[in-house]
Design a protein around this motif. Structure first.
Motif, PDB file in Angstrom:
ATOM      1  N   LYS A   1      -2.243  16.807  -1.805  1.00  8.95           N
ATOM      2  CA  LYS A   1      -2.525  16.622  -3.238  1.00  8.95           C
ATOM      3  C   LYS A   1      -1.524  15.663  -3.880  1.00  8.95           C
ATOM      4  O   LYS A   1      -1.896  14.837  -4.705  1.00  8.95           O
ATOM      5  CB  LYS A   1      -2.523  17.971  -3.953  1.00  8.95           C
ATOM      6  CG  LYS A   1      -3.716  18.829  -3.554  1.00  8.95           C
ATOM      7  CD  LYS A   1      -3.634  20.213  -4.173  1.00  8.95           C
ATOM      8  CE  LYS A   1      -4.794  21.089  -3.716  1.00  8.95           C
ATOM      9  NZ  LYS A   1      -4.613  22.482  -4.172  1.00  8.95           N
ATOM     10  N   ALA A   2      -0.245  15.750  -3.499  1.00 11.82           N
ATOM     11  CA  ALA A   2       0.782  14.880  -4.080  1.00 11.82           C
ATOM     12  C   ALA A   2       0.583  13.417  -3.696  1.00 11.82           C
ATOM     13  O   ALA A   2       0.916  12.514  -4.467  1.00 11.82           O
ATOM     14  CB  ALA A   2       2.178  15.344  -3.645  1.00 11.82           C
ATOM     15  N   TYR A   3       0.027  13.172  -2.510  1.00 12.84           N
ATOM     16  CA  TYR A   3      -0.148  11.805  -2.014  1.00 12.84           C
ATOM     17  C   TYR A   3      -1.606  11.334  -2.071  1.00 12.84           C
ATOM     18  O   TYR A   3      -1.920  10.248  -1.589  1.00 12.84           O
ATOM     19  CB  TYR A   3       0.421  11.695  -0.589  1.00 12.84           C
ATOM     20  CG  TYR A   3       1.940  11.661  -0.616  1.00 12.84           C
ATOM     21  CD1 TYR A   3       2.637  10.481  -0.388  1.00 12.84           C
ATOM     22  CD2 TYR A   3       2.680  12.797  -0.924  1.00 12.84           C
ATOM     23  CE1 TYR A   3       4.019  10.432  -0.453  1.00 12.84           C
ATOM     24  CE2 TYR A   3       4.067  12.765  -1.001  1.00 12.84           C
ATOM     25  CZ  TYR A   3       4.725  11.582  -0.766  1.00 12.84           C
ATOM     26  OH  TYR A   3       6.099  11.543  -0.844  1.00 12.84           O
ATOM     27  N   GLY A   4      -2.474  12.145  -2.652  1.00 14.27           N
ATOM     28  CA  GLY A   4      -3.866  11.745  -2.842  1.00 14.27           C
ATOM     29  C   GLY A   4      -4.664  11.630  -1.565  1.00 14.27           C
ATOM     30  O   GLY A   4      -5.552  10.783  -1.464  1.00 14.27           O
ATOM     31  N   VAL A   5      -4.376  12.493  -0.576  1.00  8.58           N
ATOM     32  CA  VAL A   5      -5.063  12.396   0.716  1.00  8.58           C
ATOM     33  C   VAL A   5      -5.780  13.682   1.133  1.00  8.58           C
ATOM     34  O   VAL A   5      -6.324  13.749   2.233  1.00  8.58           O
ATOM     35  CB  VAL A   5      -4.108  11.930   1.845  1.00  8.58           C
ATOM     36  CG1 VAL A   5      -3.598  10.531   1.563  1.00  8.58           C
ATOM     37  CG2 VAL A   5      -2.966  12.905   2.061  1.00  8.58           C
ATOM     38  N   ALA A   6      -5.803  14.706   0.279  1.00  6.23           N
ATOM     39  CA  ALA A   6      -6.497  15.951   0.616  1.00  6.23           C
ATOM     40  C   ALA A   6      -7.998  15.733   0.428  1.00  6.23           C
ATOM     41  O   ALA A   6      -8.444  15.370  -0.660  1.00  6.23           O
ATOM     42  CB  ALA A   6      -6.007  17.095  -0.263  1.00  6.23           C
TER      43      ALA A   6
ATOM     44  N   PRO B   1     -19.160   9.445   2.283  1.00  6.04           N
ATOM     45  CA  PRO B   1     -18.099   9.455   1.276  1.00  6.04           C
ATOM     46  C   PRO B   1     -17.489  10.847   1.106  1.00  6.04           C
ATOM     47  O   PRO B   1     -18.207  11.848   1.185  1.00  6.04           O
ATOM     48  CB  PRO B   1     -18.816   9.021  -0.008  1.00  6.04           C
ATOM     49  CG  PRO B   1     -20.072   8.355   0.447  1.00  6.04           C
ATOM     50  CD  PRO B   1     -20.445   9.006   1.745  1.00  6.04           C
ATOM     51  N   VAL B   2     -16.176  10.884   0.923  1.00  6.51           N
ATOM     52  CA  VAL B   2     -15.470  12.137   0.659  1.00  6.51           C
ATOM     53  C   VAL B   2     -14.650  11.988  -0.614  1.00  6.51           C
ATOM     54  O   VAL B   2     -14.353  10.884  -1.054  1.00  6.51           O
ATOM     55  CB  VAL B   2     -14.557  12.553   1.843  1.00  6.51           C
ATOM     56  CG1 VAL B   2     -15.381  12.909   3.067  1.00  6.51           C
ATOM     57  CG2 VAL B   2     -13.533  11.475   2.174  1.00  6.51           C
ATOM     58  N   THR B   3     -14.291  13.136  -1.198  1.00  6.75           N
ATOM     59  CA  THR B   3     -13.500  13.170  -2.422  1.00  6.75           C
ATOM     60  C   THR B   3     -12.050  13.461  -2.070  1.00  6.75           C
ATOM     61  O   THR B   3     -11.761  14.457  -1.396  1.00  6.75           O
ATOM     62  CB  THR B   3     -14.019  14.301  -3.350  1.00  6.75           C
ATOM     63  OG1 THR B   3     -15.427  14.140  -3.512  1.00  6.75           O
ATOM     64  CG2 THR B   3     -13.325  14.274  -4.694  1.00  6.75           C
ATOM     65  N   LEU B   4     -11.143  12.583  -2.516  1.00  5.05           N
ATOM     66  CA  LEU B   4      -9.713  12.815  -2.285  1.00  5.05           C
ATOM     67  C   LEU B   4      -9.106  13.451  -3.532  1.00  5.05           C
ATOM     68  O   LEU B   4      -9.314  12.970  -4.650  1.00  5.05           O
ATOM     69  CB  LEU B   4      -8.998  11.495  -1.971  1.00  5.05           C
ATOM     70  CG  LEU B   4      -9.464  10.761  -0.712  1.00  5.05           C
ATOM     71  CD1 LEU B   4      -8.615   9.524  -0.485  1.00  5.05           C
ATOM     72  CD2 LEU B   4      -9.420  11.670   0.507  1.00  5.05           C
ATOM     73  N   LEU B   5      -8.358  14.528  -3.319  1.00  2.28           N
ATOM     74  CA  LEU B   5      -7.683  15.212  -4.419  1.00  2.28           C
ATOM     75  C   LEU B   5      -6.313  14.592  -4.640  1.00  2.28           C
ATOM     76  O   LEU B   5      -5.637  14.210  -3.693  1.00  2.28           O
ATOM     77  CB  LEU B   5      -7.529  16.701  -4.091  1.00  2.28           C
ATOM     78  CG  LEU B   5      -8.824  17.451  -3.781  1.00  2.28           C
ATOM     79  CD1 LEU B   5      -8.506  18.880  -3.327  1.00  2.28           C
ATOM     80  CD2 LEU B   5      -9.736  17.456  -4.988  1.00  2.28           C
ATOM     81  N   GLY B   6      -5.889  14.528  -5.885  1.00  2.00           N
ATOM     82  CA  GLY B   6      -4.576  13.972  -6.207  1.00  2.00           C
ATOM     83  C   GLY B   6      -4.683  12.505  -6.572  1.00  2.00           C
ATOM     84  O   GLY B   6      -5.761  11.918  -6.565  1.00  2.00           O
ATOM     85  N   ASN B   7      -3.546  11.921  -6.919  1.00  2.00           N
ATOM     86  CA  ASN B   7      -3.503  10.518  -7.330  1.00  2.00           C
ATOM     87  C   ASN B   7      -3.180   9.613  -6.163  1.00  2.00           C
ATOM     88  O   ASN B   7      -2.336   9.930  -5.337  1.00  2.00           O
ATOM     89  CB  ASN B   7      -2.438  10.314  -8.417  1.00  2.00           C
ATOM     90  CG  ASN B   7      -2.793  11.064  -9.685  1.00  2.00           C
ATOM     91  OD1 ASN B   7      -3.941  11.060 -10.112  1.00  2.00           O
ATOM     92  ND2 ASN B   7      -1.811  11.733 -10.264  1.00  2.00           N
ATOM     93  N   GLN B   8      -3.856   8.470  -6.122  1.00  2.00           N
ATOM     94  CA  GLN B   8      -3.540   7.473  -5.103  1.00  2.00           C
ATOM     95  C   GLN B   8      -2.196   6.828  -5.468  1.00  2.00           C
ATOM     96  O   GLN B   8      -1.936   6.561  -6.638  1.00  2.00           O
ATOM     97  CB  GLN B   8      -4.633   6.419  -5.077  1.00  2.00           C
ATOM     98  CG  GLN B   8      -6.009   7.024  -4.891  1.00  2.00           C
ATOM     99  CD  GLN B   8      -6.561   6.818  -3.517  1.00  2.00           C
ATOM    100  OE1 GLN B   8      -6.774   5.701  -3.117  1.00  2.00           O
ATOM    101  NE2 GLN B   8      -6.788   7.890  -2.805  1.00  2.00           N
ATOM    102  N   LEU B   9      -1.371   6.607  -4.477  1.00  2.00           N
ATOM    103  CA  LEU B   9      -0.050   6.027  -4.684  1.00  2.00           C
ATOM    104  C   LEU B   9      -0.064   4.570  -4.251  1.00  2.00           C
ATOM    105  O   LEU B   9      -0.936   4.142  -3.508  1.00  2.00           O
ATOM    106  CB  LEU B   9       0.987   6.812  -3.884  1.00  2.00           C
ATOM    107  CG  LEU B   9       1.066   8.301  -4.228  1.00  2.00           C
ATOM    108  CD1 LEU B   9       1.985   9.020  -3.262  1.00  2.00           C
ATOM    109  CD2 LEU B   9       1.524   8.503  -5.662  1.00  2.00           C
ATOM    110  N   LYS B  10       0.947   3.821  -4.701  1.00  2.00           N
ATOM    111  CA  LYS B  10       1.055   2.418  -4.306  1.00  2.00           C
ATOM    112  C   LYS B  10       2.521   2.080  -4.081  1.00  2.00           C
ATOM    113  O   LYS B  10       3.420   2.808  -4.518  1.00  2.00           O
ATOM    114  CB  LYS B  10       0.431   1.508  -5.361  1.00  2.00           C
ATOM    115  CG  LYS B  10       1.087   1.583  -6.718  1.00  2.00           C
ATOM    116  CD  LYS B  10       0.275   0.831  -7.769  1.00  2.00           C
ATOM    117  CE  LYS B  10       0.875   0.888  -9.131  1.00  2.00           C
ATOM    118  NZ  LYS B  10       1.422   2.134  -9.588  1.00  2.00           N
ATOM    119  N   ALA B  11       2.757   0.968  -3.411  1.00  2.00           N
ATOM    120  CA  ALA B  11       4.125   0.505  -3.182  1.00  2.00           C
ATOM    121  C   ALA B  11       4.801   0.336  -4.531  1.00  2.00           C
ATOM    122  O   ALA B  11       4.203  -0.159  -5.487  1.00  2.00           O
ATOM    123  CB  ALA B  11       4.113  -0.801  -2.403  1.00  2.00           C
TER     124      ALA B  11
END
Length: 166
Positions: free
Chosen positions: A115-120, A10-20
């Motif tokens: 960070k903006a797209y929640g993938v860092a 498991p890894v930690t993603l920074l930022g918010n997860q986005l959705k359609a």
């Protein structure tokens, strides 16, 4: 919050997860010539943005090549691949791989896109494998966060979403 793994850990993603349906957040990354690139630079176009850990790995290499091949058939869709690789490395890799239809961009400076797209990925300072389709009015129409970073994305779904976006 979805869980993402890297080599099954498991890894930690920074930022918010986005959705359609979300408005696409702006970001500031670097082109291969070190110039700044933002989301606004491609406003009015459909964008397929693929985030990858590094173009120097097998899955990422195959992914960029696949999207490069598909990009020539997508008309007015801009295909961007973003990683934390240095711009110089991306430029060298693209030249060696014959990549002409995908723009590679570097998020190494401040992880603005990540960070903006929640993938860092906090633990690795890499981007988690993901695909976003953004329409010409900057609305996200498709999102895939690949649950295991070393796996391929759903190419067909991403390409269909890019074709359907206006």
């Amino acid at each position: 919050m979805m869980s993402v793994t890297f080599k099954e850990k498991p890894v930690t993603l920074l930022g918010n997860q986005l959705k359609a349906g979300d408005q696409a957040p702006d970001f500031k990354v670097l082109a291969n010539d070190m110039s700044e690139v933002t989301l606004a630079d491609s406003k009015g176009s459909v964008r397929l943005i693929a985030a990858v850990p590094s173009v120097d790995t097998g899955v990422c290499d195959a992914e960029v090549r696949r999207f490069n091949e598909e990009a020539s058939k997508l008309g007015n869709v801009k295909v961007l691949t973003i990683s934390v690789d240095l711009p110089f490395a991306q430029k060298r890799w693209c030249a060696a791989a014959g990549i002409e239809n995908v723009q590679t961009l570097s998020d190494h400076r401040d992880l603005s896109f990540g960070k903006a797209y929640g993938v860092a990925i906090e633990e690795l300072r890499l981007l988690a494998r993901s695909v976003f389709v953004i329409d010409s009015s900057d609305k996200i129409t498709y999102v895939e966060y690949v649950d295991e970073v070393t796996s391929h994305p759903n190419y067909e779904a991403a390409i269909e979403a890019a074709k359907a976006a206006k």
